[in-house]
Design a protein around this motif. Structure first.
Motif, PDB file in Angstrom:
ATOM      1  N   PHE A  10       8.579   2.566 -23.706  1.00  0.00           N
ATOM      2  CA  PHE A  10       9.121   3.771 -23.748  1.00  0.00           C
ATOM      3  C   PHE A  10       8.154   4.522 -22.789  1.00  0.00           C
ATOM      4  CE2 PHE A  10       9.675   1.557 -27.906  1.00  0.00           C
ATOM      5  CZ  PHE A  10      10.700   1.804 -28.319  1.00  0.00           C
ATOM      6  N   ASN A  11       9.363   5.252 -22.209  1.00  0.00           N
ATOM      7  CA  ASN A  11       8.235   6.268 -21.323  1.00  0.00           C
ATOM      8  C   ASN A  11       8.300   7.511 -21.595  1.00  0.00           C
ATOM      9  OD1 ASN A  11       9.248   4.158 -18.933  1.00  0.00           O
ATOM     10  ND2 ASN A  11      11.578   5.177 -18.808  1.00  0.00           N
ATOM     11  N   TYR A  12       8.649   8.443 -22.738  1.00  0.00           N
ATOM     12  CA  TYR A  12       7.645   8.924 -23.370  1.00  0.00           C
ATOM     13  C   TYR A  12       8.489   9.101 -24.511  1.00  0.00           C
ATOM     14  CZ  TYR A  12      10.368  10.736 -18.527  1.00  0.00           C
ATOM     15  OH  TYR A  12      10.828  10.120 -17.433  1.00  0.00           O
ATOM     16  N   SER A  13       6.792  10.068 -25.061  1.00  0.00           N
ATOM     17  CA  SER A  13       6.286   9.942 -25.908  1.00  0.00           C
ATOM     18  C   SER A  13       7.306  10.840 -27.443  1.00  0.00           C
ATOM     19  CB  SER A  13       4.923  11.096 -25.933  1.00  0.00           C
ATOM     20  OG  SER A  13       4.875  12.997 -26.475  1.00  0.00           O
ATOM     21  N   HIS A  14       8.510  11.736 -27.117  1.00  0.00           N
ATOM     22  CA  HIS A  14       9.828  11.464 -28.102  1.00  0.00           C
ATOM     23  C   HIS A  14      10.547  11.289 -28.308  1.00  0.00           C
ATOM     24  CE1 HIS A  14      11.577  12.524 -23.826  1.00  0.00           C
ATOM     25  NE2 HIS A  14      12.368  12.181 -24.804  1.00  0.00           N
ATOM     26  N   GLU A  15      10.423   9.178 -27.819  1.00  0.00           N
ATOM     27  CA  GLU A  15      11.258   8.478 -27.491  1.00  0.00           C
ATOM     28  C   GLU A  15      10.530   8.217 -28.612  1.00  0.00           C
ATOM     29  OE1 GLU A  15      12.971   7.938 -22.885  1.00  0.00           O
ATOM     30  OE2 GLU A  15      11.089   6.934 -23.927  1.00  0.00           O
ATOM     31  N   ILE A  16       9.414   8.081 -29.207  1.00  0.00           N
ATOM     32  CA  ILE A  16       9.014   7.212 -30.622  1.00  0.00           C
ATOM     33  C   ILE A  16       8.477   7.743 -31.603  1.00  0.00           C
ATOM     34  CG2 ILE A  16       7.448   5.845 -28.704  1.00  0.00           C
ATOM     35  CD1 ILE A  16       5.365   7.295 -29.598  1.00  0.00           C
ATOM     36  N   VAL A  17       9.233   8.649 -31.043  1.00  0.00           N
ATOM     37  CA  VAL A  17       9.380   9.574 -33.413  1.00  0.00           C
ATOM     38  C   VAL A  17      10.025   8.851 -34.263  1.00  0.00           C
ATOM     39  CG1 VAL A  17       9.813  11.462 -34.431  1.00  0.00           C
ATOM     40  CG2 VAL A  17       8.718  11.651 -32.354  1.00  0.00           C
ATOM     41  N   VAL A  18      11.111   8.740 -33.947  1.00  0.00           N
ATOM     42  CA  VAL A  18      11.913   7.614 -35.252  1.00  0.00           C
ATOM     43  C   VAL A  18      11.435   6.333 -35.306  1.00  0.00           C
ATOM     44  CG1 VAL A  18      14.454   7.098 -35.319  1.00  0.00           C
ATOM     45  CG2 VAL A  18      14.373   9.435 -33.970  1.00  0.00           C
ATOM     46  N   ALA A  44       2.470  10.707 -16.293  1.00  0.00           N
ATOM     47  CA  ALA A  44       1.429   9.207 -15.986  1.00  0.00           C
ATOM     48  C   ALA A  44       2.551   8.242 -16.473  1.00  0.00           C
ATOM     49  CB  ALA A  44       0.129   9.578 -16.570  1.00  0.00           C
ATOM     50  N   SER A  45       2.756   8.278 -16.908  1.00  0.00           N
ATOM     51  CA  SER A  45       4.213   7.246 -18.035  1.00  0.00           C
ATOM     52  C   SER A  45       4.398   5.831 -17.430  1.00  0.00           C
ATOM     53  CB  SER A  45       4.750   7.674 -18.451  1.00  0.00           C
ATOM     54  OG  SER A  45       5.731   6.692 -19.413  1.00  0.00           O
ATOM     55  N   PHE A  46       5.125   6.101 -16.075  1.00  0.00           N
ATOM     56  CA  PHE A  46       5.503   5.162 -15.004  1.00  0.00           C
ATOM     57  C   PHE A  46       4.221   4.210 -14.569  1.00  0.00           C
ATOM     58  CE2 PHE A  46       8.696   7.836 -15.173  1.00  0.00           C
ATOM     59  CZ  PHE A  46       9.883   6.699 -15.450  1.00  0.00           C
ATOM     60  N   ALA A  47       3.218   5.082 -14.176  1.00  0.00           N
ATOM     61  CA  ALA A  47       1.553   4.408 -13.429  1.00  0.00           C
ATOM     62  C   ALA A  47       0.738   3.512 -14.805  1.00  0.00           C
ATOM     63  CB  ALA A  47       0.805   5.645 -12.863  1.00  0.00           C
ATOM     64  N   TYR A  48       1.002   3.784 -16.127  1.00  0.00           N
ATOM     65  CA  TYR A  48       0.698   3.321 -16.421  1.00  0.00           C
ATOM     66  C   TYR A  48       1.308   1.385 -17.634  1.00  0.00           C
ATOM     67  CZ  TYR A  48      -3.431   6.354 -16.629  1.00  0.00           C
ATOM     68  OH  TYR A  48      -4.427   6.885 -16.488  1.00  0.00           O
TER      69      TYR A  48
END
Length: 77
Positions: A10-18, A44-48
């Motif tokens: 996932f790219n962003y932290s809000h996508e993993i809540v559910v 930094a999501s894409f870098a990591y």
């Protein structure tokens, strides 16, 4: 968490809540690699390599079914 395998990214932290909520309800052992660094610095999501959902190989099929169900049943208007 040796032996755990990446099943989704996932790219962003809000996508993993559910997904976190569902996996907790199913009592499946998991962890999200890079979750905290991406929540601090979203660019930094894409870098990591994104936030990687890692699960034990024994739970891999069950988690894949959960993700497939989310992809087909979840629709945002």
């Amino acid at each position: 968490m040796k032996g755990f395998k990446t099943i989704a990214i996932f790219n962003y932290s809000h996508e993993i809540v559910v997904i976190k909520h569902i996996l907790d309800q199913e009592e499946i052992h998991y962890f999200f690699e890079n979750e905290y660094i991406v929540s601090i610095d979203p660019l930094a999501s894409f870098a990591y390599g994104g936030i990687q959902l890692k699960v034990h190989p024994n739970d891999f099929q069950q988690v894949q079914e959960i993700l497939d169900n989310l992809n087909t049943k979840l629709s945002i208007v």
